[in-house]
Design an enzyme around this catalytic site. Structure first.
Site, mmCIF file in Angstrom:
data_model
loop_
_atom_site.group_PDB
_atom_site.id
_atom_site.type_symbol
_atom_site.label_atom_id
_atom_site.label_comp_id
_atom_site.label_asym_id
_atom_site.label_seq_id
_atom_site.Cartn_x
_atom_site.Cartn_y
_atom_site.Cartn_z
ATOM 1 N N ARG A 285 28.697 74.541 57.627
ATOM 2 C CA ARG A 285 29.531 75.054 56.546
ATOM 3 C C ARG A 285 28.815 74.798 55.230
ATOM 4 O O ARG A 285 28.300 73.705 54.981
ATOM 5 C CB ARG A 285 30.904 74.354 56.534
ATOM 6 N N GLU A 314 30.359 82.872 49.981
ATOM 7 C CA GLU A 314 29.666 83.897 50.771
ATOM 8 C C GLU A 314 30.235 85.280 50.465
ATOM 9 O O GLU A 314 31.453 85.462 50.541
ATOM 10 C CB GLU A 314 29.797 83.574 52.266
ATOM 11 N N HIS A 333 24.612 84.031 57.286
ATOM 12 C CA HIS A 333 25.619 83.527 58.238
ATOM 13 C C HIS A 333 25.480 84.225 59.599
ATOM 14 O O HIS A 333 26.404 84.871 60.104
ATOM 15 C CB HIS A 333 27.028 83.723 57.690
#
Length: 597
Positions: A285, A314, A333
């Site tokens: 994270r 993000e 990601h």
């Protein structure tokens, strides 16, 4: 809002009668929902009219693999609505029984409040659940499930890919060649063999990264305050303190969840404790790293390189100094982004959501007792027994008696450490509270609801001699300091007491107060205290037959011949008031009670 306006107009102008039905009496309802604009006090009134429908509705708010969608569609009405704003999600959620998200959708307290109590399960297609307000979910009785296994290997592989690419400057060298340069001396890397890797968070992904790093010849240590040491030692990993891990590591691989305790845990202070030239990989994270502090550590040479798949925001800002730093490798990601993982996650979360909507126990529940799948299977009949004993016990309490103190006793041949009773306690709580309130109680909010209502539930384990093959011999539920509708249910110690066992996979009531009985806990039950004399079974059975009430079983427990006895009668339907009155008028019947299971 045009659709809502049209819906409002059609609903108001409709002349056909609308039948309002108790929510607890229907398995699933398909609602017509009218959401009006927000009022000045920021509350949105929602009106829901329910009609009969065979299927629940599942809202899929982010893209899900086709295999998972097909599983959902076989069971439910599926609404795939992507890129919803928070306001749109709050409006839509009152139409839904389940919600599936990935990491991009915030499931806030307002979402649960806007659901009007209909939302029963939130599925997170992935591992992390920091985008779901677990406290609000629990308070509203909503189960949260995730998909913790399907993308484990994919995330671990991506972590190793970033580790090796960073060590050998793969991304930078690739960009250099594409820019027309040939800079072999600039991109000299470092070897992994013999280097120390500190795995920060030794869960499923961290464990798989450690396995692979060992295969690359690295020395692996790990920090995780909750990981069992024997599991780490089994693959040759030493568990160490946080400070020891970050101070000894040549490479750090982050796999911890984002919690208040881990938020920005890699900060200026902790960077100063690290070896000069440490290299950091993060596929967990983004928020666990203070990104501004990382830039400072990179510029100071404390951190030689970083490889990041996740970020605090993000997508990150285009002018981010961290993203454009020459010693940082980034990916958008991609930890779970393999074809195999995407399909696996879709199937895993779809199965978990469908199972939860069917009322099955969820092995991947995040905010409910976590019980392995094999234990769930073993405990299943005892779970049913626990709920029904709670339901029986509370119905035996006389009106006006407040249920405040409950004791649950488990007898087992297994050692206490081998019997996790959280699931059973939750089901006793469900049985105790639902019959006397409008609250929907499930595994998620059982403890919260009991505490909120001032009900104290204590537990006792009694270890018996015998074979530990079965997890439990019996469960006993006692309610103290109350009066009873059925005096015979009061034990010698003064509590309303019921006890049960599982026989051939079927829950049975085996004791009421001080009387031994043997009753299958199916359908409904009539308990009668009577004078033990011939013909009583026939008399009561004939009376119920005349009233067209089907009897499924009868059982009699007595203190001694011709003394007092308790007759337990299983019936498929609820007898009429006149039928119950006739039972009470039988001369030998001293008291009776009807119990709805």
């Amino acid at each position: 809002m045009a659709a809502s306006s049209s819906l409002t107009s059609n609903l108001i102008s409709s002349k056909s009668p609308i039948k309002l039905t108790s929510l607890s009496s229907l398995r699933w309802k398909l609602p017509v929902t009218v959401s009006l604009p927000r009022r000045h006090d920021n509350r949105r009134p929602v009106f829901v009219v329910y009609s009969m429908d065979a299927k629940p509705t599942v809202l899929v708010a982010e893209k899900l693999g086709e295999a998972g969608l097909n599983l959902l569609k076989d069971f439910a009405n599926v609404d795939c609505s992507y890129n919803l704003s928070p306001e749109e999600l709050c409006i839509k959620i009152s139409l839904c029984d389940a919600l599936i998200v990935r990491s991009g959708t915030k499931v806030s307290r307002e979402v649960f409040e806007s659901s009007g109590g209909r939302l029963k399960v939130v599925g997170r297609a992935g591992v992390g659940i920091d985008n779901v307000d677990l406290g609000a979910a629990t308070e509203h009785g909503c189960l949260v499930v995730n998909a913790p296994t399907a993308n484990t290997v994919a995330a671990a592989e991506h972590g190793i890919a970033l580790l090796t690419a960073m060590a050998r400057n793969v991304a930078q060298a690739d960009a250099s060649i594409k820019a027309g340069k040939w800079q072999r001396n600039k991109y000299v890397g470092v070897s992994l063999v013999g280097k120390t890797l500190a795995v920060m968070g030794f869960g499923k992904v961290g464990t798989e990264v450690a396995r692979r790093a060992k295969g690359l010849g690295m020395h692996v240590i790990a920090h995780d305050p909750y990981a069992p040491a024997d599991r780490a030692h089994a693959i040759g990993v030493d568990l160490v303190s946080f400070d020891e891990a970050i101070s000894k590591a040549d490479f750090l691989s982050l796999h911890m969840p984002l919690t208040p305790a881990t938020n920005k845990i890699l900060n200026d202070e902790n960077f100063t404790k690290m070896k000069k030239g440490v290299r950091i990989v993060n596929v967990a994270r983004g928020g666990v790293i203070d990104e501004d502090a990382l830039v400072r550590a990179l510029d100071a040479g404390i951190v030689a390189q970083a490889a990041l798949d996740v970020f605090t925001v993000e997508p990150p800002p285009q002018d981010s100094k961290l993203i454009h730093h020459e010693n940082v490798t980034v990916t958008p990601h991609l930890g779970a982004s393999t074809k195999e993982a995407q399909e696996g996650v879709a199937i895993e979360i779809a199965e978990a959501v469908v199972g939860a909507l069917r009322g099955e126990l969820a092995a991947t529940a995040v905010n409910a007792p976590m019980v392995p799948a094999e234990v769930l299977t073993e405990l299943k009949p005892y779970v049913t027994l626990a709920e029904k004993l709670g339901r029986l016990a509370v119905q035996l309490v006389a009106g006006g008696s407040g249920v405040k103190s409950v004791k649950v006793t488990y007898t087992s041949a297994r050692a206490p450490d081998d019997l996790d009773t959280r699931l059973l306690r939750a089901m006793v709580t469900k049985g105790l509270i639902e019959p006397i309130s409008s609250v929907f109680v499930n595994l998620v909010n059982a403890d919260f609801t009991a505490k909120q209502r001032g009900v104290r539930i204590s537990e006792e384990r009694v270890v018996l001699d015998g074979s530990p093959e079965s997890p439990l011999q019996s469960i006993k539920v006692q309610i103290a300091n109350v009066e009873s509708r059925f005096a015979s249910a009061i034990s010698e110690t003064g509590e309303v007491t019921v006890e049960g066992k599982v026989k051939d996979g079927v829950p049975h009531l085996t004791k009421v107060g001080g009387f031994e009985v043997d009753v299958s806990l199916e359908g409904n039950i009539i308990l009668c205290r009577q004078v033990d004399q011939p013909g009583m079974i026939g008399t009561v059975g004939s009376l119920l037959g005349e009233e067209n009430v089907n009897v499924s079983f009868m059982s009699v427990g007595r203190t001694a011949p011709r003394k007092q006895a308790i007759m337990a009668i299983g019936v498929d339907e609820q007898p009429s008031k006149s039928a119950l009155k006739r039972i009470g008028e039988i001369p030998a019947v001293e008291e009776f009670v009807f119990l709805d299971l």
